[in-house]
Scaffold this motif. Structure first.
Motif, short mmCIF file in Angstrom:
data_model
loop_
_atom_site.label_atom_id
_atom_site.label_comp_id
_atom_site.label_asym_id
_atom_site.label_seq_id
_atom_site.Cartn_x
_atom_site.Cartn_y
_atom_site.Cartn_z
N GLY A 2 0.76 -1.37 0.03
CA GLY A 2 -0.05 0.09 0.06
C GLY A 2 0.80 1.34 -0.13
O GLY A 2 0.45 2.11 -0.90
N LYS A 3 1.97 1.20 0.55
CA LYS A 3 2.80 2.25 1.07
C LYS A 3 3.61 2.56 -0.34
O LYS A 3 3.98 3.55 -0.88
CB LYS A 3 3.96 2.40 2.03
CG LYS A 3 3.21 2.60 3.29
CD LYS A 3 4.30 2.36 4.48
CE LYS A 3 3.70 2.94 5.69
NZ LYS A 3 4.58 2.82 6.91
N ILE A 4 4.05 1.60 -0.95
CA ILE A 4 4.71 1.55 -2.23
C ILE A 4 3.60 2.11 -3.45
O ILE A 4 4.10 2.83 -4.27
CB ILE A 4 5.06 0.37 -2.78
CG1 ILE A 4 6.10 -0.08 -1.77
CG2 ILE A 4 5.98 0.18 -4.14
CD1 ILE A 4 6.69 -1.59 -1.84
N ASP B 47 2.14 9.17 -5.93
CA ASP B 47 2.51 10.57 -5.75
C ASP B 47 3.48 11.03 -6.71
O ASP B 47 3.55 12.09 -6.96
CB ASP B 47 3.11 10.57 -4.37
CG ASP B 47 1.96 10.16 -3.32
OD1 ASP B 47 0.65 10.49 -3.65
OD2 ASP B 47 2.18 10.22 -2.07
N CYS B 48 4.33 10.04 -7.03
CA CYS B 48 5.53 10.27 -8.12
C CYS B 48 5.01 10.79 -9.47
O CYS B 48 5.60 11.73 -9.99
CB CYS B 48 6.60 9.31 -8.11
SG CYS B 48 7.58 9.02 -6.72
N TYR B 49 4.04 9.86 -9.80
CA TYR B 49 3.34 10.07 -11.04
C TYR B 49 2.62 11.48 -10.80
O TYR B 49 2.73 12.18 -11.87
CB TYR B 49 2.33 8.97 -11.54
CG TYR B 49 3.01 7.94 -11.88
CD1 TYR B 49 3.87 8.02 -13.07
CD2 TYR B 49 2.99 6.47 -11.33
CE1 TYR B 49 4.57 6.64 -13.52
CE2 TYR B 49 3.43 5.44 -11.87
CZ TYR B 49 4.39 5.74 -13.03
OH TYR B 49 4.84 4.37 -13.52
N ALA B 50 1.86 11.82 -9.89
CA ALA B 50 1.12 12.86 -9.67
C ALA B 50 2.05 14.17 -9.70
O ALA B 50 1.64 15.38 -10.64
CB ALA B 50 0.46 12.89 -8.53
N ALA B 51 3.19 14.01 -9.00
CA ALA B 51 4.27 15.36 -9.09
C ALA B 51 4.58 15.54 -10.49
O ALA B 51 5.00 16.51 -10.93
CB ALA B 51 5.16 14.96 -8.04
N ALA B 52 5.13 14.26 -11.00
CA ALA B 52 5.86 14.46 -12.69
C ALA B 52 4.67 15.12 -13.36
O ALA B 52 5.11 15.99 -14.46
CB ALA B 52 6.03 13.11 -13.06
N TRP B 53 3.40 14.54 -13.61
CA TRP B 53 2.42 15.30 -14.36
C TRP B 53 1.92 16.68 -14.17
O TRP B 53 1.48 17.28 -15.09
CB TRP B 53 1.08 14.12 -14.19
CG TRP B 53 1.35 12.87 -14.87
CD1 TRP B 53 2.27 12.42 -15.90
CD2 TRP B 53 0.71 11.70 -14.42
NE1 TRP B 53 1.78 11.15 -15.95
CE2 TRP B 53 1.31 10.71 -15.35
CE3 TRP B 53 -0.36 11.53 -13.71
CZ2 TRP B 53 0.81 9.47 -15.22
CZ3 TRP B 53 -0.84 10.18 -13.48
CH2 TRP B 53 -0.28 9.05 -14.17
N ALA B 54 2.42 17.11 -12.79
CA ALA B 54 1.83 18.41 -12.51
C ALA B 54 2.90 19.47 -12.89
O ALA B 54 2.82 20.46 -13.19
CB ALA B 54 1.85 18.65 -10.89
#
Length: 122
Positions: free
Chosen positions: A106-108, A114-121
Motif C-alpha cells: 500500500g505504501k509503495i 505521488d511520484c506520477y502525480a508530481a511528474a504530471w503536474a
C-alpha cells in the motif's frame, strides 16, 4: 528477505551459462549472460540491507564493473567469486536485518501514485 534465495537461484541457473565456452575464451564470462543480474542483485541487496537505502543511479565503480561483466570482459573466476562473497554478506545482513520480511504494498503504491502525480503536474 529474498535476496539470498534470488541470488542463489540466479547463480544455479546461470552457472551453466557462465561456464559455457564462447568466442572470447573459456576463462571469460560470456557476453550478456546472467552474471550481470546476479552481481547487480548482490550489490544492491547489500546496500539496501546494510544502509537501508538504494542509490540510483548506482555508484560509478559498480556500473563500470557491471558493464565490463556484461561485455564479457571479466573472468569467470572473478564473477563467481564476487557472487559467492555477495551471498555470504547478504546471508549475514538478512539474519540481522530490521527490515520487514515483506514490503508494504500500500505504501509503495501510494509513493508511485505521488511520484506520477508530481511528474504530471510539472
Amino acid at each position: 528477505m529474498k535476496f539470498c534465495t534470488s541470488l542463489d537461484e540466479g547463480k544455479r541457473a546461470g552457472r551453466g551459462a557462465l561456464t559455457m565456452s564462447n568466442e572470447a575464451g573459456p576463462d571469460l564470462v560470456p557476453r550478456n549472460s546472467r552474471s550481470y543480474y546476479i552481481l547487480r542483485l548482490g550489490i544492491q541487496g547489500i546496500e539496501l540491507l546494510r544502509d537501508g537505502t538504494l542509490t540510483l543511479p548506482m555508484a560509478d565503480d559498480d556500473v563500470a564493473l557491471l558493464r565490463a561483466v556484461r561485455a564479457g570482459e571479466r573472468s569467470l573466476d572473478l564473477v563467481l567469486g564476487l557472487a559467492d562473497n555477495h551471498e555470504r554478506w547478504l546471508t549475514a545482513l538478512e539474519r540481522d536485518s530490521t527490515l520487514p520480511e515483506h514490503p508494504d504494498a500500500g505504501k509503495i503504491d501510494q509513493l508511485l501514485a505521488d511520484c506520477y502525480a508530481a511528474a504530471w503536474a510539472r
